[in-house]
Design an enzyme around this catalytic site. Sequence first.
Site, short mmCIF file in Angstrom:
data_model
loop_
_atom_site.label_atom_id
_atom_site.label_comp_id
_atom_site.label_asym_id
_atom_site.label_seq_id
_atom_site.Cartn_x
_atom_site.Cartn_y
_atom_site.Cartn_z
N GLN A 53 27.11 -3.90 30.75
CA GLN A 53 27.27 -2.67 29.98
C GLN A 53 27.66 -1.52 30.90
O GLN A 53 27.14 -1.36 31.99
CB GLN A 53 25.96 -2.35 29.27
CG GLN A 53 26.07 -1.32 28.19
CD GLN A 53 24.83 -1.31 27.29
OE1 GLN A 53 24.02 -2.22 27.34
NE2 GLN A 53 24.69 -0.28 26.48
N LEU A 102 23.97 -8.02 31.54
CA LEU A 102 24.55 -8.68 30.38
C LEU A 102 25.57 -9.74 30.78
O LEU A 102 25.70 -10.79 30.13
CB LEU A 102 25.22 -7.63 29.49
CG LEU A 102 26.23 -8.12 28.46
CD1 LEU A 102 25.50 -8.86 27.34
CD2 LEU A 102 27.04 -6.98 27.92
N ARG A 116 19.21 -9.45 22.00
CA ARG A 116 18.82 -8.76 23.24
C ARG A 116 19.07 -7.26 23.12
O ARG A 116 18.22 -6.43 23.46
CB ARG A 116 19.61 -9.34 24.41
CG ARG A 116 19.39 -8.68 25.77
CD ARG A 116 20.33 -9.35 26.77
NE ARG A 116 20.12 -8.94 28.15
CZ ARG A 116 20.79 -7.98 28.78
NH1 ARG A 116 21.71 -7.28 28.10
NH2 ARG A 116 20.55 -7.71 30.05
N GLN A 139 14.93 -10.92 32.98
CA GLN A 139 16.02 -10.08 33.46
C GLN A 139 16.04 -8.69 32.86
O GLN A 139 16.35 -7.71 33.54
CB GLN A 139 17.35 -10.79 33.18
CG GLN A 139 18.56 -10.14 33.81
CD GLN A 139 19.76 -10.22 32.89
OE1 GLN A 139 19.72 -9.80 31.74
NE2 GLN A 139 20.85 -10.79 33.39
#
Length: 311
Positions: free
Chosen positions: A10, A91, A115, A249
Amino acid sequence: MSLAFVFPGQGSQSPGMLDSFKNNLIVKKTIEEASDGLKVDFHKIIYGDDPNLMNLTVNTQPIILTISISLWRVYCERNGPVPSVMAGHSLGEYSALTASGVLSFEQALELVSFRAKSMQKAVPTGLGGMAAIIGLSGDIVKKLCVDCSRSDLKAEPANFNSSEQTVISGANEIIEKVCARAKECGARRAVRLAVSAPFHSTLMESAARDLKGRLIQEKLCLPKIPVINNVDVEVLRNENQIKSSLSKQVMSVVRWNETIQKFHKMGVICIVECGPGKVLTGLSKRICPNVRTFSLYNDEIINEVISSLAK
């Protein structure tokens, strides 16, 4: 090992990022596949004139995944050399696992959408954020976070992107204090990032818990190409390890600097960024100046990259 592929996360999105691919059928069909799967018109968002829609986390994450996989498909269709190892930034790890065959594209879309929603709801909008500190070591930035944090509010490193670039995440009030202190300590820049939540911080604990529960339901395949994860910079080898890594993560620091250094130790001499933009390409050059870097950011460049790699 000589060739590595990296997939962005992102923040790599930008208006016009797919203009050169408007007539590419593979890219068009991949966007349609994503739109049908999630019941969202991603073509309209990507090519539209409202950047706010693209920058919404629930849209951004599936869009980055979709673009990365569409470019991977174009590269494969044109018989580009198969990489020896892969990694993804935040991501981007989902893109790497999809390209490696661990996840189907449909699976990855659903997981990334879940997510994004979990991460967005973990912290009310406006209470947390992120900033990039440039020109100080990760250790110094980590200490500044500790010094500026309180028992009830804190900031912490989110991404160790290079030896001189660390992204921090946490409560907005503490982020501002760390940025001010960083400038006093000689940082060249301390810039707030245009994100809607404090990603990769302990404030994402609920998102990590939600994702862990969702991943239990998933059936994953073994990687066809090794993937190095963000959490412990190790090669992902089995289903349990992959699920554990992905759930941790979202609230763990992205150790990107170490990832690129590990590539170098593994004998990687070329790194290709597969996705929108060239953010990771710039980081790779700074971390390992002697490694050749490429980015598949437009249609014509893909042919040039394949030709260069074949030599």
